[in-house]
Enzyme design. Sequence first.
Site, mmCIF file in Angstrom:
data_model
loop_
_atom_site.group_PDB
_atom_site.id
_atom_site.type_symbol
_atom_site.label_atom_id
_atom_site.label_comp_id
_atom_site.label_asym_id
_atom_site.label_seq_id
_atom_site.Cartn_x
_atom_site.Cartn_y
_atom_site.Cartn_z
ATOM 1 N N GLY A 60 7.786 -3.520 -2.315
ATOM 2 C CA GLY A 60 7.515 -3.084 -3.684
ATOM 3 C C GLY A 60 8.780 -2.525 -4.320
ATOM 4 O O GLY A 60 9.896 -2.863 -3.921
ATOM 5 N N ILE A 75 10.192 0.345 -4.059
ATOM 6 C CA ILE A 75 11.060 1.094 -3.142
ATOM 7 C C ILE A 75 11.778 0.149 -2.177
ATOM 8 O O ILE A 75 13.001 0.192 -2.027
ATOM 9 C CB ILE A 75 10.234 2.147 -2.359
ATOM 10 C CG1 ILE A 75 9.655 3.192 -3.325
ATOM 11 C CG2 ILE A 75 11.097 2.823 -1.299
ATOM 12 C CD1 ILE A 75 8.675 4.166 -2.682
ATOM 13 N N ARG A 95 2.648 -9.704 2.485
ATOM 14 C CA ARG A 95 1.644 -10.773 2.566
ATOM 15 C C ARG A 95 2.191 -12.074 1.998
ATOM 16 O O ARG A 95 2.145 -13.113 2.629
ATOM 17 C CB ARG A 95 0.383 -10.368 1.786
ATOM 18 C CG ARG A 95 -0.434 -9.313 2.496
ATOM 19 C CD ARG A 95 -1.879 -9.337 1.998
ATOM 20 N NE ARG A 95 -2.608 -8.196 2.544
ATOM 21 C CZ ARG A 95 -2.635 -6.995 1.990
ATOM 22 N NH1 ARG A 95 -2.000 -6.765 0.852
ATOM 23 N NH2 ARG A 95 -3.300 -5.999 2.545
ATOM 24 N N ILE A 121 9.927 6.506 4.931
ATOM 25 C CA ILE A 121 9.728 7.226 3.658
ATOM 26 C C ILE A 121 8.382 6.813 3.072
ATOM 27 O O ILE A 121 8.140 7.009 1.883
ATOM 28 C CB ILE A 121 10.873 6.990 2.646
ATOM 29 C CG1 ILE A 121 11.310 5.528 2.600
ATOM 30 C CG2 ILE A 121 12.098 7.836 2.995
ATOM 31 C CD1 ILE A 121 10.410 4.591 1.920
ATOM 32 N N ALA A 122 7.507 6.255 3.937
ATOM 33 C CA ALA A 122 6.203 5.754 3.477
ATOM 34 C C ALA A 122 5.123 6.810 3.728
ATOM 35 O O ALA A 122 4.904 7.684 2.877
ATOM 36 C CB ALA A 122 5.889 4.444 4.187
ATOM 37 N N ARG A 123 4.503 6.750 4.906
ATOM 38 C CA ARG A 123 3.485 7.729 5.281
ATOM 39 C C ARG A 123 3.580 7.962 6.786
ATOM 40 O O ARG A 123 3.800 7.020 7.555
ATOM 41 C CB ARG A 123 2.074 7.212 4.948
ATOM 42 C CG ARG A 123 1.712 7.186 3.481
ATOM 43 C CD ARG A 123 1.526 8.584 2.882
ATOM 44 N NE ARG A 123 1.171 8.523 1.462
ATOM 45 C CZ ARG A 123 2.037 8.692 0.460
ATOM 46 N NH1 ARG A 123 3.312 8.934 0.708
ATOM 47 N NH2 ARG A 123 1.608 8.629 -0.794
ATOM 48 N N GLU A 163 1.610 17.624 7.547
ATOM 49 C CA GLU A 163 2.624 18.145 6.637
ATOM 50 C C GLU A 163 2.164 19.472 6.072
ATOM 51 O O GLU A 163 1.030 19.531 5.586
ATOM 52 C CB GLU A 163 2.905 17.148 5.501
ATOM 53 C CG GLU A 163 3.556 15.869 6.007
ATOM 54 C CD GLU A 163 3.761 14.823 4.906
ATOM 55 O OE1 GLU A 163 3.528 15.144 3.730
ATOM 56 O OE2 GLU A 163 4.135 13.695 5.230
ATOM 57 N N HIS A 167 8.937 15.713 2.993
ATOM 58 C CA HIS A 167 8.224 14.829 2.049
ATOM 59 C C HIS A 167 8.804 15.033 0.653
ATOM 60 O O HIS A 167 8.099 15.384 -0.296
ATOM 61 C CB HIS A 167 6.715 15.098 2.053
ATOM 62 C CG HIS A 167 5.938 13.935 1.491
ATOM 63 N ND1 HIS A 167 4.707 13.552 1.939
ATOM 64 C CD2 HIS A 167 6.254 13.026 0.528
ATOM 65 C CE1 HIS A 167 4.280 12.484 1.277
ATOM 66 N NE2 HIS A 167 5.213 12.148 0.404
#
Lengths: 336, 336
Positions: A170, A172, A192, A250-252, A281, A300
């Site tokens: 995306g 990022i 995908r 840097i996602a989750r 977190e 975060h």
Amino acid sequence: MKPALLVSQKVISEFGPRLNQILGSASQPLEMIALTKDLKIAPEQLASIAAAYYSRDVWEGTTKSALTPMAGAFWNIVDRAPGLKWLSVFSSGTDHQQYQNHLQRGVRLTTGAGAQAEPVATAAITGLLALARGLTEWIAAQRKGEWTPFSGKNIPPDLRGQTAVIVGTGHIGTCIARVLQAVGMKTIGIRRNVASAEHFDDMQPLAALDTLLPACDWLVLACPLTPETRGLIDARRLALLRPSAGLVNIARGEIVDELALTEALAAQRLRGAYLDVFTTEPLAKDSRLWQLPNVLISPHNAGASAGTYLRGVEIFLRNLDAYVNGRRLENEAAAN
Amino acid sequence: MKPALLVSQKVISEFGPRLNQILGSASQPLEMIALTKDLKIAPEQLASIAAAYYSRDVWEGTTKSALTPMAGAFWNIVDRAPGLKWLSVFSSGTDHQQYQNHLQRGVRLTTGAGAQAEPVATAAITGLLALARGLTEWIAAQRKGEWTPFSGKNIPPDLRGQTAVIVGTGHIGTCIARVLQAVGMKTIGIRRNVASAEHFDDMQPLAALDTLLPACDWLVLACPLTPETRGLIDARRLALLRPSAGLVNIARGEIVDELALTEALAAQRLRGAYLDVFTTEPLAKDSRLWQLPNVLISPHNAGASAGTYLRGVEIFLRNLDAYVNGRRLENEAAAN
């Protein structure tokens, strides 16, 4: 009462004329309710709320573990608003349980995806480069006042020609790929739709990940948290990486098995990691990650940049204009 | 005795076949003398030395203040070699006094410029990004086990749209500009020839520096040390920078007034600095730079990368082939 929009006092005070202009010319107008942390709301006002904006200023300071008084006030109202039709949020991800709850009950959800893409991407690149070029070792030596250049086998490998596998392409992921290509690295995107895309030397489906990991120098996680990505980087996949490889997340936090990652890093089965996100977190005080010399931690906070708030408000204002005039919303999410 | 080439035992052992091939087909052949740190050389051998290669392995560990035994052995021979005609060195810069002494007495000097350009450039970018994105603050918090996201006025500004003034637009400066443009920054190059060049949004002469500094976010020094650049960034020019501006020096310490820089950084009249080079190297134990929280230090080590040595040897081998066949040398230096 007329349908209303819940929006922070800060956004109203800074964007009042724009808000008035949009709402004044609307075909389906909204009143404004100014959110403050002490806002007391009457039942009929609560019933009137049709739209709400969870802006960055409302969220600021909130973690997975605790809401600030401001964020608490917001969710206390929004979670009880029976007529809510549209929830606009500053964040890129839609994985938060609160967002999902509203989606499930039929509320429309739009995100701020894009608003923080470049700050997050440049933070990811900063962490990757700091590990790759030896900045972490230089800083450790500086702290001790020691002049110890790399020599012999400690000299880091060339970045040119290294391969970054970027999960998620995306805003990022694409920005990360653009800069890493300029550095001279090969970029492989995972998504995908495997049609080729600018700044990616190759595009592969998630099913190809296991075959890509053994030849990967940097695994960069920039994907949303979905049932498909939850636990994606487990102990087995971490073991497919070479000991010279590094990880950037840097996602989750939930995308990685944090315990397995910690063990791999402590045993130097991985070169290092830059982590902005964690399973819990704030990261638990007793996590070994804090002290590992090959780990860089940010709280975060990769999206922190002066323009992030403003870009988020711009997305909200465009969507507000679309909403009150019955046009299509941008960044609208589907339920996971 | 036949004219000879002084070259390290390591280079001979790793590149023997290539060296033999080049020297075997030469129109003006050279013998090889293998340099080791204990090499004892007879007067007639000393007199035979026509060429010498100061390779990265010979230099490694040497600082401005002290030579390693290996580098000491090299210079002890080369400085006394009466028939030396060509000195090939691994470094990019020609400012070292030893190089200049030989140039002054008519010895040809060729450098390894280009061999370390990308590693030096990526180190420069790493330092800039670490200061710009708050990595230094994140690391300081990590060390204390503290989860403290930036908020309010501490949030760093967006990198997109910031201006980097890059003094020196050779291999290193151009590579820096390429990546900073990909990050979204504006790049202004400073050089004699102000013709436009790829990766630079603007090109200006050194005389324009004073007018550029007040609008500059990052001043990046990537130029050779010459009489023109020595002391270039003095207290007056540092004061022309905004307090939000940062400095990156991967060129030479002598280009900056180090004391004035230290005072500006300590007083937060500058945002921060990434410094790989210093007036005295190793940096003096009592320098305040070591402890300033807005300073990143690397030990004249920005070029450290596994491929740097190999790329340097390749340049030397190409020049050796040219030299023994009377062709033009690449990277040949003029006296300062």
